[in-house]
Motif scaffolding. Structure first.
Motif, short mmCIF file in Angstrom:
data_model
loop_
_atom_site.label_atom_id
_atom_site.label_comp_id
_atom_site.label_asym_id
_atom_site.label_seq_id
_atom_site.Cartn_x
_atom_site.Cartn_y
_atom_site.Cartn_z
N VAL A 265 5.60 1.07 22.30
CA VAL A 265 5.62 0.42 21.00
C VAL A 265 4.53 1.04 20.15
CG1 VAL A 265 5.38 -1.73 19.72
CG2 VAL A 265 6.50 -1.73 21.96
N SER A 266 4.89 1.51 18.97
CA SER A 266 3.97 2.26 18.13
C SER A 266 3.37 1.38 17.05
CB SER A 266 4.68 3.45 17.50
OG SER A 266 3.82 4.11 16.59
N GLY A 267 2.11 1.64 16.73
CA GLY A 267 1.46 0.98 15.61
C GLY A 267 1.11 1.96 14.52
N ASP A 268 1.89 3.04 14.38
CA ASP A 268 1.60 4.04 13.35
C ASP A 268 2.04 3.55 11.98
OD1 ASP A 268 4.30 4.18 13.65
OD2 ASP A 268 4.41 6.28 14.17
N ARG A 269 1.61 4.29 10.96
CA ARG A 269 1.94 3.91 9.58
C ARG A 269 3.45 3.88 9.34
NH1 ARG A 269 -1.95 6.52 4.93
NH2 ARG A 269 -3.82 5.29 5.39
N PHE A 270 4.13 4.80 9.95
CA PHE A 270 5.58 4.88 9.78
C PHE A 270 6.24 3.56 10.18
CE2 PHE A 270 9.77 5.82 11.62
CZ PHE A 270 10.37 6.48 10.57
N ALA A 271 5.89 3.05 11.35
CA ALA A 271 6.46 1.78 11.81
C ALA A 271 6.04 0.62 10.93
CB ALA A 271 6.04 1.52 13.26
N GLN B 149 6.89 14.83 3.01
CA GLN B 149 7.51 14.38 1.78
C GLN B 149 8.86 13.73 2.04
OE1 GLN B 149 7.69 17.34 -1.31
NE2 GLN B 149 8.86 16.05 -2.70
N GLY B 150 9.60 14.27 3.02
CA GLY B 150 10.88 13.67 3.36
C GLY B 150 10.73 12.28 3.93
N ARG B 151 9.77 12.10 4.86
CA ARG B 151 9.53 10.76 5.41
C ARG B 151 9.11 9.78 4.33
NH1 ARG B 151 7.35 13.99 9.40
NH2 ARG B 151 5.27 13.88 8.44
N THR C 97 1.02 6.15 -1.06
CA THR C 97 0.77 5.24 0.06
C THR C 97 1.66 5.56 1.24
OG1 THR C 97 0.14 3.49 -1.49
CG2 THR C 97 0.67 2.82 0.77
N PHE C 98 2.90 5.93 0.95
CA PHE C 98 3.85 6.26 2.01
C PHE C 98 3.58 7.62 2.63
CE2 PHE C 98 7.40 3.43 0.06
CZ PHE C 98 6.72 2.31 0.51
N SER C 99 2.83 8.48 1.94
CA SER C 99 2.54 9.80 2.48
C SER C 99 1.64 9.68 3.69
CB SER C 99 1.86 10.67 1.42
OG SER C 99 2.72 10.88 0.32
N GLY C 100 1.78 10.61 4.61
CA GLY C 100 0.98 10.59 5.82
C GLY C 100 1.52 9.68 6.90
N LEU D 32 7.41 2.72 -13.07
CA LEU D 32 6.14 3.03 -13.74
C LEU D 32 5.07 3.45 -12.75
CD1 LEU D 32 6.04 0.06 -16.30
CD2 LEU D 32 6.74 2.43 -16.73
N PHE D 33 5.09 2.87 -11.55
CA PHE D 33 4.04 3.12 -10.57
C PHE D 33 4.59 3.79 -9.31
CE2 PHE D 33 2.82 -0.65 -13.05
CZ PHE D 33 1.62 -0.20 -13.59
N ALA D 34 5.57 4.65 -9.50
CA ALA D 34 6.19 5.32 -8.35
C ALA D 34 5.19 6.24 -7.64
CB ALA D 34 7.41 6.12 -8.80
N SER D 35 4.36 6.92 -8.41
CA SER D 35 3.44 7.90 -7.82
C SER D 35 2.45 7.27 -6.84
CB SER D 35 2.70 8.65 -8.92
OG SER D 35 1.85 9.64 -8.38
N PRO D 36 1.74 6.18 -7.21
CA PRO D 36 0.82 5.59 -6.22
C PRO D 36 1.53 5.01 -5.00
CG PRO D 36 0.91 4.25 -8.22
CD PRO D 36 1.59 5.53 -8.53
N VAL D 37 2.75 4.50 -5.19
CA VAL D 37 3.49 3.95 -4.06
C VAL D 37 3.89 5.05 -3.10
CG1 VAL D 37 5.58 2.71 -3.35
CG2 VAL D 37 4.32 1.95 -5.36
#
Length: 542
Positions: free
Chosen positions: A67-73, A346-348, A497-500, A489-494
């Motif tokens: 069970v993973s606790g990474d950002r993706f999950a 970028q794809g993830r 956050t999802f990057s990485g 309007l705030f797509a870039s900061p969101v």
């Protein structure tokens, strides 16, 4: 022996599952107080979101790193919790109109959400299958929740039968991979069959593929493609979407797709990020890995292309908005597959962002469809939207926002969602699929704008005098509409956050781990998960 880290890694899942059990008990004791059930469900969802936030700052992998606790999950869990919360709010009025406002509805919705969350965080195939079945069994029941309606029962039967086939394919794929990895490791010493994704990747890296592993991966894809409604495994979706209660269709369209793509990304990147040029392997293994990379990307490319085309083209001919949104869902699955195909950060990030935006705009659109329904009939024909703007302009504005977003037209967030997906494909060196996706999106604009034209430019042919909002449906639809505009309007900061949100590591870890036996690696403090180190270390020690 289990420790605190094990329980911490599945804490959000446990909270949602226990909340579902609590809802069942409260319904038994207070059968007429449905607001208590709604409040309990929302409280459990908020509690699970809080625990997910705590895990964001505390790396946790439990149950022998399955069970993973990474950002993706964690990010996918947040998306699923948002879907569950909005679905609970949207459902109350519709369930009352249909006279199916039973407490077990909220419990089943929570159980299904818990299964989807387990799928998003699991790194072991049997555990993924358990989550898949928890998700699916609850949805089979929910699809037939309108027990007095023949079309609802028909939808449940179709979904059950085809879903059982897809589960069988997935489980058979697991069995083949387990046997195949055992044969690969047995040829080089002690047999070590496994169903853990990082171990599978390590074995394949060291020893290459065999027919059993290849067939197993193919069957896993079949099972997941069914859940995600990828062509040609989409045939269940129009009938099930149309026949199931609309509140169930709304939840199903968003949650199942998010969970399926979370697993699909983990499985594909298990193999696509193995680069034989970055570490020392035999020439035969290197050729196998290179061939596997080309085959997997080619298969994903073909399925993405045909899914985008078929979904958009067939949607043009639909007269029922639930069936139209079903084929729209098929097309959007093709778009998301473009992000999976990119197989880069970028794809993830684009897939996560698109899953969030798609859930919000789709739930909002189905919320408006539920609003038009009354005690007598569903009113889901596209012609039922004629002249809506003349009597209820605010409702027409809300529906227009959702249609513009689904079409990818600014100033709605769907524009940036598509832009990030196609940009990821271009960055990955595949502009062809991006151009094809753009052309398919242009086709989709027609049937989305057709609904807008019906509302604003065609006189009404039936009396739309009153639309009754419950407090929950009002709040949910307004949240969806506001989020659709604000996320533009705030797509870039969101998206930052999802990057990485990494799910794998570089090939350097393979070579370092396989060069010499080393001690087991402790979970890293960094938020990005490093799964393959453990698997490669285990192989090296053997």
């Amino acid at each position: 022996m289990l420790n605190l880290t094990d329980y911490l890694s599945i804490a959000p899942f446990l909270v949602i599952a226990l909340t579902g059990a609590a809802v069942l008990l409260f319904d038994l004791v207070f059968p007429k107080n449905k607001n208590l059930l709604i409040g309990t469900s929302l409280l459990g969802i908020v509690g699970a979101a809080f625990l997910t936030g705590r895990l964001w700052f505390q790396y946790a992998e439990g149950f022998s790193f399955t069970v993973s606790g990474d950002r993706f999950a964690l990010l996918f869990e947040y998306v699923l919790l948002i879907i569950a919360g909005l679905s609970v709010l949207l459902s109350d009025r519709y369930l009352q109109l249909k006279n199916i406002n039973h407490g077990e509805y909220y419990a089943l919705l929570l159980f299904s959400t818990s299964g989807a969350m387990l799928m998003a965080s699991a790194k072991e195939l049997i555990l993924i299958f358990v989550g898949l079945e928890i998700l699916s069994i609850a949805l089979y029941i929910l699809a037939g929740f309108a027990r007095t309606e023949e079309k609802s029962e028909e939808a449940a039967i179709k979904y059950l039968l085809l879903g059982a086939f897809s589960s069988a394919f997935f489980l058979y794929g697991i069995a083949l991979i387990y046997g195949g990895t055992g044969l690969l490791t047995g040829l080089h010493g002690q047999p070590a069959p496994t169903t853990q994704l990082d171990h599978i990747a390590s074995i394949v890296m060291l020893h290459g593929f065999n027919a059993y592993v290849v067939a197993g991966i193919a069957l896993l894809f079949v099972g997941l493609f069914f859940k995600a409604a990828i062509v040609p495994f989409h045939v269940w979706s129009p009938d099930v979407y149309q026949g199931a209660p609309t509140c169930v269709t709304a939840f199903m369209s968003a949650a199942v797709k998010a969970a399926a793509f979370a697993v699909l990304i983990r499985i594909t990147e298990t193999f696509l990020q193995i680069d034989p040029s970055e570490f020392g392997v035999t020439s035969d293994v290197a050729r196998q890995l290179a061939l596997a990379h080309h085959v997997i990307t080619g298969v994903l490319w073909a399925f993405a292309a045909i899914t985008m085309i078929v979904g958009n083209v067939v949607a043009l001919w639909q007269t029922d908005i639930k069936r139209m949104l079903a084929y729209s869902s098929v097309a959007h699955a093709g778009y998301i597959l473009v992000g999976v195909l990119a197989s880069n950060d970028q794809g993830r990030s684009a897939v996560l962002f698109y899953a969030l935006i798609y859930a919000i705009m789709n739930l909002g659109a189905f919320g408006i469809v539920m609003l038009l329904s009354d005690e007598k009939q569903e009113r889901s024909r596209i012609d039922d939207f004629k002249g809506l703007a003349y009597k209820h302009p605010f409702t027409a504005v809300l529906m227009s926002i959702f249609m513009f977003s689904l079409a990818g037209i600014p100033p709605a967030a769907g524009f940036f969602a598509k832009l990030y997906l196609f940009s990821a494909a271009v960055q990955a060196g595949d502009p062809g699929i991006a151009v094809l996706g753009l052309l398919a999106s242009v086709v989709g604009v027609y049937y989305y704008l057709m609904v807008v034209v019906k509302m604003w430019m065609v006189p009404e042919d039936r009396d739309i005098t009153t639309l009754t909002w419950s407090w929950g449906s009002r709040v949910a639809v307004l949240i969806c509409a506001s989020a659709t505009l604000l996320l533009f309007l705030f797509a870039s900061p969101v998206i930052s956050t999802f990057s990485g949100s990494d799910v794998t590591v570089s090939a350097d870890d393979y070579s370092a781990a396989s060069a010499a036996p080393v001690e087991p690696v402790a979970p890293p403090k960094a938020l990005a998960v490093q799964p393959h180190v453990i698997g490669a270390t285990a192989i090296a020690q053997r």
